[in-house]
Design an enzyme around this catalytic site. Structure first.
Site, short mmCIF file in Angstrom:
data_model
loop_
_atom_site.label_atom_id
_atom_site.label_comp_id
_atom_site.label_asym_id
_atom_site.label_seq_id
_atom_site.Cartn_x
_atom_site.Cartn_y
_atom_site.Cartn_z
N PHE A 4 -16.64 50.52 28.47
CA PHE A 4 -16.02 50.72 27.17
C PHE A 4 -14.51 50.93 27.38
CE2 PHE A 4 -15.02 53.17 23.31
CZ PHE A 4 -15.54 52.31 22.36
N ASP A 51 -21.16 58.35 31.73
CA ASP A 51 -20.95 58.32 30.28
C ASP A 51 -22.28 57.95 29.64
OD1 ASP A 51 -20.37 57.74 27.63
OD2 ASP A 51 -18.33 57.07 28.10
N TYR A 88 -22.27 60.96 17.65
CA TYR A 88 -22.50 60.23 16.39
C TYR A 88 -23.33 58.97 16.54
CZ TYR A 88 -18.30 57.98 18.32
OH TYR A 88 -17.40 57.37 19.15
N LYS A 89 -23.74 58.63 17.79
CA LYS A 89 -24.54 57.41 17.96
C LYS A 89 -26.03 57.78 17.86
CE LYS A 89 -20.86 55.13 20.47
NZ LYS A 89 -20.16 55.05 21.77
N ARG A 139 -24.96 42.38 18.37
CA ARG A 139 -25.59 43.54 18.98
C ARG A 139 -26.51 44.23 17.96
NH1 ARG A 139 -22.19 48.79 21.04
NH2 ARG A 139 -21.89 48.99 18.80
C1 LIG Z 1 -18.76 55.04 21.81
C2 LIG Z 1 -18.21 55.24 23.17
C3 LIG Z 1 -17.10 56.05 23.38
C4 LIG Z 1 -16.41 56.64 22.18
O1 LIG Z 1 -15.47 57.56 22.50
P1 LIG Z 1 -14.79 58.44 21.35
O2 LIG Z 1 -13.83 59.25 22.08
O3 LIG Z 1 -15.91 59.20 20.69
O4 LIG Z 1 -14.19 57.50 20.36
C5 LIG Z 1 -16.66 56.24 24.67
N1 LIG Z 1 -17.28 55.66 25.71
C6 LIG Z 1 -18.35 54.85 25.53
C7 LIG Z 1 -19.02 54.23 26.71
C8 LIG Z 1 -18.84 54.60 24.26
O5 LIG Z 1 -19.87 53.79 24.06
#
Ligand SMILES: *Cc1c(COP(=O)(O)O)cnc(C)c1O
Length: 415
Positions: free
Chosen positions: A129, A200, A225-226, A374
């Site tokens: 990400f 992560d 939030y996921k 997705r």
């Molecule tokens: C969704 C996601 C994030 C999001 O980070 P925020 O700081 O909450 O915006 C970070 N890393 C990964 C791998 C994600 O899927």
């Protein structure tokens, strides 16, 4: 091709036999929507509405500043952390909810690098990400000690870890493809080379069984939030293995992580244990929503969740490959259950427009550049019949070329 579910009636029958079926009523889900995007923003658990009302009207409205103590707001980051710990194989004082995933990664990457001062390499995934990679770049620039970010394919990670590696920083489930890493094997390989590891868990926590302590992991971060359904912008969380907690000098040394917050000491002294990872005042409203949402998740059996997630995913793959054959969909997710998280992705050159056409029909998935459609599999509230109907909508969008309209090609600010 033989399908396990070949008719809509069989899908309805599978829902009737689903041990998780009763959880669906615990969520607010619009009737005309099939929601396959709970891996991006989880839906609203009904009980969160009452909790928020009580937190806002009674605790904030009536209790005012007294609620920090009377409603125990001050301990909410640890309380929520303890609940998340049960989902990720961590001990009770190893997880704390705070800040965003990106900020937490900054804190822990800084901590990990400081524990390996002689080494200069951070190993991560090419397809990680972007925020994770940006954080590593920003922190390296700040430290200005010549760190190198070495990015490799998902399949070449172990071979890349060597004696120069300070930290291996990986996302357990790839946000695009859903590729699931072998946490135990990679953690062991990192340690064998003397490196530390940060996982992560943004796309894995709440979707599949995770055993951080069993794997001997050092650090982890994740998202509220996921799959955890904590609401838009819910706080993230971080995990620090007990053995590292007191060796870390926090880079974001804020007052909430001080040993004695209300002594207002001009000199920073870190709190004991995981609490030193707090920085500023916790976001109580968001934390309360996440706290309440976790109670729903914790009632479910994680092995049952995983089994249903895989069944929904297999069904989706089979039906798309059968019913939309000839429309150039190429599976982007691993076919092997053991290597796939809780989403199914396909490549398609018109992916963006197809996703928009599906959304117009109430089937909500999302698009990830350059060409990925997705679909998140969230077994707490997604039914087998939803998968059936979603694929029927996709087949129709393709058969009628409904995606090929100007209103579906314009890119919105959020995809
Ligand atoms: C969704 C996601 C994030 C999001 O980070 P925020 O700081 O909450 O915006 C970070 N890393 C990964 C791998 C994600 O899927």
């Amino acid at each position: 091709m033989s399908l396990s579910i070949e008719t809509r009636e069989q899908a309805i029958e599978a829902d009737r036999n689903d041990p998780l079926a009763s959880f669906r009523d615990r969520f607010v889900l619009p009737d005309d929507v099939i929601y396959l995007d709970g891996n991006s923003l989880g839906p609203l658990p009904r009980r969160v509405v009452d909790r928020m009302t009580a937190t806002i009207r009674d605790e904030w409205g009536e209790g005012l500043v007294r609620s920090w103590v009377d409603a125990d707001w001050i301990n909410l980051p640890e309380q929520v952390g303890d609940k998340i710990a049960r989902l990720i194989g961590a001990g009770p004082d190893e997880v704390i909810a705070a800040d965003s995933t990106s900020v937490n990664l900054f804190k822990l990457l800084s901590a990990a690098l400081s524990l390996r001062p002689e080494r200069r390499v951070i190993v991560s995934q090419k397809g990680n990400f972007p925020s994770d990679l940006y954080i590593a770049q920003g922190l390296s620039d700040l430290l200005d000690r010549g760190h190198e970010l070495r990015l490799v394919d998902n399949n070449n990670l172990i071979d890349t870890i060597d004696q120069d590696t300070a930290v291996v920083m990986l996302t357990q489930v790839d946000y695009r493809s859903g590729h699931l890493q072998d946490m135990a094997a990679i953690t062991a390989a990192a340690h064998e080379s003397g490196a530390l590891i940060i996982w992560d868990l943004a796309h894995s926590a709440g979707a599949l069984p995770i055993d951080l302590n069993g794997a001997g992991a050092d650090f982890a971060v994740g998202c509220g939030y996921k799959f955890l359904n904590g609401g838009p912008g819910a706080p993230g969380y971080l995990y620090v293995a007990q053995r590292h907690q007191d060796a870390i000098k926090p880079i974001l040394s804020g007052w909430m992580g001080h040993k004695d917050r209300f002594a207002f000491d001009p000199v920073y002294q870190p709190a004991d244990g995981i609490k030193r990872q707090l920085c500023g005042t916790p976001t109580i409203l968001s934390l309360a929503a996440l706290d309440e949402a976790l109670d729903v998740m914790l009632e479910a059996d994680i092995d049952q969740l995983r089994a249903k997630s895989l069944a929904l995913s297999r069904m989706f793959i089979d039906l798309v490959e059968c019913n939309a054959a000839g429309h150039d969909f190429e599976l982007a997710s691993p076919r092997d259950d053991a290597r796939r998280g809780s989403q199914v992705s396909f490549h398609h050159q018109h992916g963006y427009s197809i996703v928009q056409a599906l959304i117009a029909r109430g089937v909500i998935g999302d698009f990830r550049a350059p060409d990925i459609l997705r679909f998140g599999m969230t077994p707490l509230y997604t039914r087998y019949v939803d998968i059936w109907d979603a694929v029927a909508a996709l087949s129709d969008v393709m058969a009628t070329s409904a995606w090929d309209k100007p209103e579906f090609t314009h890119r919105a600010a959020v995809t």
